[in-house]
Design a protein around this motif. Structure first.
Motif, PDB file in Angstrom:
ATOM      1  N   ILE A  49       0.833  -1.196   0.000  1.00 43.26           N
ATOM      2  CA  ILE A  49       0.000   0.000   0.000  1.00 43.26           C
ATOM      3  C   ILE A  49       0.874   1.255   0.000  1.00 43.26           C
ATOM      4  N   ILE A  50       1.925   1.243   0.819  1.00 46.55           N
ATOM      5  CA  ILE A  50       2.812   2.406   0.912  1.00 46.55           C
ATOM      6  C   ILE A  50       3.517   2.647  -0.418  1.00 46.55           C
ATOM      7  N   VAL A  51       4.046   1.573  -1.038  1.00 46.55           N
ATOM      8  CA  VAL A  51       4.756   1.703  -2.312  1.00 46.55           C
ATOM      9  C   VAL A  51       3.819   2.226  -3.404  1.00 46.55           C
ATOM     10  N   GLY A  52       2.602   1.646  -3.481  1.00 41.93           N
ATOM     11  CA  GLY A  52       1.641   2.094  -4.489  1.00 41.93           C
ATOM     12  C   GLY A  52       1.255   3.547  -4.311  1.00 41.93           C
ATOM     13  N   TYR A  53       1.016   3.943  -3.064  1.00 41.36           N
ATOM     14  CA  TYR A  53       0.636   5.331  -2.792  1.00 41.36           C
ATOM     15  C   TYR A  53       1.765   6.283  -3.168  1.00 41.36           C
ATOM     16  N   GLY A  54       2.993   5.936  -2.770  1.00 37.17           N
ATOM     17  CA  GLY A  54       4.128   6.788  -3.095  1.00 37.17           C
ATOM     18  C   GLY A  54       4.363   6.898  -4.593  1.00 37.17           C
ATOM     19  N   PHE A  55       4.166   5.792  -5.308  1.00 38.34           N
ATOM     20  CA  PHE A  55       4.417   5.846  -6.747  1.00 38.34           C
ATOM     21  C   PHE A  55       3.336   6.641  -7.460  1.00 38.34           C
ATOM     22  N   TRP A  56       2.103   6.600  -6.951  1.00 44.39           N
ATOM     23  CA  TRP A  56       1.054   7.433  -7.539  1.00 44.39           C
ATOM     24  C   TRP A  56       1.403   8.911  -7.389  1.00 44.39           C
ATOM     25  N   ILE A  57       1.999   9.285  -6.256  1.00 39.80           N
ATOM     26  CA  ILE A  57       2.421  10.672  -6.071  1.00 39.80           C
ATOM     27  C   ILE A  57       3.480  11.044  -7.104  1.00 39.80           C
ATOM     28  N   PHE A  58       4.434  10.119  -7.338  1.00 43.26           N
ATOM     29  CA  PHE A  58       5.452  10.381  -8.366  1.00 43.26           C
ATOM     30  C   PHE A  58       4.814  10.553  -9.740  1.00 43.26           C
ATOM     31  N   LEU A  60       1.804  11.525 -10.488  1.00 47.82           N
ATOM     32  CA  LEU A  60       1.085  12.801 -10.556  1.00 47.82           C
ATOM     33  C   LEU A  60       2.051  13.963 -10.768  1.00 47.82           C
ATOM     34  N   SER A  61       3.202  13.932 -10.101  1.00 48.53           N
ATOM     35  CA  SER A  61       4.187  14.995 -10.310  1.00 48.53           C
ATOM     36  C   SER A  61       4.730  14.950 -11.735  1.00 48.53           C
ATOM     37  N   ASP A  62       4.894  13.753 -12.287  1.00 50.09           N
ATOM     38  CA  ASP A  62       5.353  13.620 -13.668  1.00 50.09           C
ATOM     39  C   ASP A  62       4.314  14.166 -14.648  1.00 50.09           C
ATOM     40  N   ILE A  63       3.052  13.900 -14.371  1.00 48.82           N
ATOM     41  CA  ILE A  63       1.984  14.394 -15.234  1.00 48.82           C
ATOM     42  C   ILE A  63       1.911  15.918 -15.178  1.00 48.82           C
ATOM     43  N   VAL A  64       2.163  16.498 -13.999  1.00 53.42           N
ATOM     44  CA  VAL A  64       2.202  17.962 -13.881  1.00 53.42           C
ATOM     45  C   VAL A  64       3.314  18.525 -14.774  1.00 53.42           C
ATOM     46  N   MET A  65       4.473  17.853 -14.799  1.00 54.51           N
ATOM     47  CA  MET A  65       5.571  18.303 -15.657  1.00 54.51           C
ATOM     48  C   MET A  65       5.161  18.231 -17.129  1.00 54.51           C
ATOM     49  N   PHE A  66       4.537  17.126 -17.537  1.00 51.50           N
ATOM     50  CA  PHE A  66       4.068  17.028 -18.914  1.00 51.50           C
ATOM     51  C   PHE A  66       3.031  18.106 -19.219  1.00 51.50           C
ATOM     52  N   ALA A  67       2.178  18.411 -18.251  1.00 51.07           N
ATOM     53  CA  ALA A  67       1.164  19.446 -18.459  1.00 51.07           C
ATOM     54  C   ALA A  67       1.818  20.794 -18.758  1.00 51.07           C
ATOM     55  N   CYS A  68       2.939  21.082 -18.100  1.00 51.50           N
ATOM     56  CA  CYS A  68       3.660  22.332 -18.373  1.00 51.50           C
ATOM     57  C   CYS A  68       4.186  22.357 -19.808  1.00 51.50           C
ATOM     58  N   PHE A  69       4.695  21.222 -20.287  1.00 50.01           N
ATOM     59  CA  PHE A  69       5.197  21.164 -21.663  1.00 50.01           C
ATOM     60  C   PHE A  69       4.045  21.257 -22.671  1.00 50.01           C
ATOM     61  N   PHE A 206       6.064  -0.515 -12.307  1.00 52.63           N
ATOM     62  CA  PHE A 206       6.428  -0.426 -13.723  1.00 52.63           C
ATOM     63  C   PHE A 206       5.190  -0.395 -14.612  1.00 52.63           C
ATOM     64  N   ASN A 207       4.201  -1.234 -14.308  1.00 50.79           N
ATOM     65  CA  ASN A 207       2.972  -1.235 -15.100  1.00 50.79           C
ATOM     66  C   ASN A 207       2.278   0.111 -15.044  1.00 50.79           C
ATOM     67  N   LEU A 208       2.195   0.699 -13.859  1.00 50.43           N
ATOM     68  CA  LEU A 208       1.578   2.019 -13.732  1.00 50.43           C
ATOM     69  C   LEU A 208       2.330   3.049 -14.570  1.00 50.43           C
ATOM     70  N   PHE A 209       3.655   3.006 -14.512  1.00 49.36           N
ATOM     71  CA  PHE A 209       4.481   3.952 -15.268  1.00 49.36           C
ATOM     72  C   PHE A 209       4.271   3.792 -16.767  1.00 49.36           C
ATOM     73  N   TRP A 210       4.284   2.556 -17.250  1.00 43.64           N
ATOM     74  CA  TRP A 210       4.172   2.310 -18.691  1.00 43.64           C
ATOM     75  C   TRP A 210       2.796   2.728 -19.213  1.00 43.64           C
ATOM     76  N   HIS A 211       1.754   2.412 -18.475  1.00 46.59           N
ATOM     77  CA  HIS A 211       0.410   2.801 -18.920  1.00 46.59           C
ATOM     78  C   HIS A 211       0.240   4.328 -18.879  1.00 46.59           C
ATOM     79  N   ALA A 212       0.872   4.987 -17.909  1.00 44.94           N
ATOM     80  CA  ALA A 212       0.815   6.455 -17.864  1.00 44.94           C
ATOM     81  C   ALA A 212       1.474   7.061 -19.092  1.00 44.94           C
ATOM     82  N   LEU A 213       2.585   6.464 -19.554  1.00 43.53           N
ATOM     83  CA  LEU A 213       3.239   6.963 -20.766  1.00 43.53           C
ATOM     84  C   LEU A 213       2.334   6.817 -21.982  1.00 43.53           C
ATOM     85  N   ASP A 214       1.559   5.744 -22.035  1.00 46.80           N
ATOM     86  CA  ASP A 214       0.624   5.569 -23.146  1.00 46.80           C
ATOM     87  C   ASP A 214      -0.443   6.654 -23.132  1.00 46.80           C
ATOM     88  N   ILE A 215      -0.932   6.980 -21.945  1.00 46.65           N
ATOM     89  CA  ILE A 215      -1.962   8.020 -21.839  1.00 46.65           C
ATOM     90  C   ILE A 215      -1.401   9.369 -22.292  1.00 46.65           C
TER      91      ILE A 215
END
Length: 231
Positions: A49-58, A60-69, A206-215
């Motif tokens: 649970i802790i790892v999943g929650y922390g990675f979701w925060i990462f 979201l921060s990555d998506i914010v960076m993409f939003a700026c671009f 890794f699965n969360l990261f890869w699917h986020a890149l597809d989105i």
């Protein structure tokens, strides 16, 4: 006998049926905190649970960076400085191949985790390998596009729009490249260590990261390539 008039064993079965994932919303009262849920007297939450929650925060921060671009490209979209537009720069057929490769890699990535849940090491490795090859094809096509643009004199310093284009598309390509390196390390870990708990946690991330890149790529394909070419 319990308060409900049922034997203890039947009462336990009833609770499991009511709350199969032991979330504690119905079967447990406030006096019975759920172990590993991170509340009550049970101590901290499980590491998964802790790892999943922390990675979701990462993510979201990555998506914010993409939003700026994305915002930078939207602002600079018409700032061509007399240079080429998106319609004059890109080959939509090649971009379509890139998109197909990346979306297909998302499907094989999902299949790899299904094999992980079944604890099938062979098919996990096979689907991860296919995912990596499709990601490599995507990066190769994108790199070829950048090289051809540079040969035509279309480089980031040519105009504000082209700077924003290279920044956004290049940032995504860098993420896919790093994701491919991560995938290779995960394949090695599964091969050498099997399905340890920490390995499964990393595969989830890794699965969360890869699917986020597809989105993110769907947004790039639609806003940058399709809408840009239409304009």
């Amino acid at each position: 006998m319990t308060d409900t008039g049922l034997p203890a064993s039947l009462e336990a079965i009833r609770r499991i049926r009511e709350d199969p994932h032991r979330l504690g919303h119905r079967a447990h009262g406030p006096e019975e905190p759920v172990e590993g849920a991170g509340h009550g007297g049970t101590g901290p939450a499980h590491k998964r649970i802790i790892v999943g929650y922390g990675f979701w925060i990462f993510l979201l921060s990555d998506i914010v960076m993409f939003a700026c671009f994305f915002a930078a490209f939207a602002v600079q979209r018409s700032a061509t400085a007399g240079g080429p537009t998106i319609a004059e720069m890109v080959d939509l057929r090649r971009v379509g191949l890139e998109t197909a490769a990346l979306l297909l890699s998302s499907y094989t990535c999902m299949l790899s985790f299904a094999a992980t849940n079944a604890r099938n090491r062979l098919w996990t490795e096979i689907f991860l390998l296919v995912t990596g090859l499709l990601g490599l094809a995507f990066v190769a096509l994108e790199l070829l596009e950048f090289i051809e643009l540079a040969q035509r004199g279309i480089t980031p310093q040519r105009s504000g729009m082209i700077t924003a284009f290279f920044g956004l598309v290049g940032l995504h390509g860098l993420h896919v490249t790093l994701g491919g390196l991560w995938l290779a390390t995960m394949m090695a870990q599964v091969l050498l260590k099997g399905f340890r708990r920490e390995i499964i946690h990393r595969l989830i991330c890794f699965n969360l990261f890869w699917h986020a890149l597809d989105i993110v790529w769907i947004g790039i394909f639609t806003i940058v390539y399709l809408m840009g070419s239409g304009a």
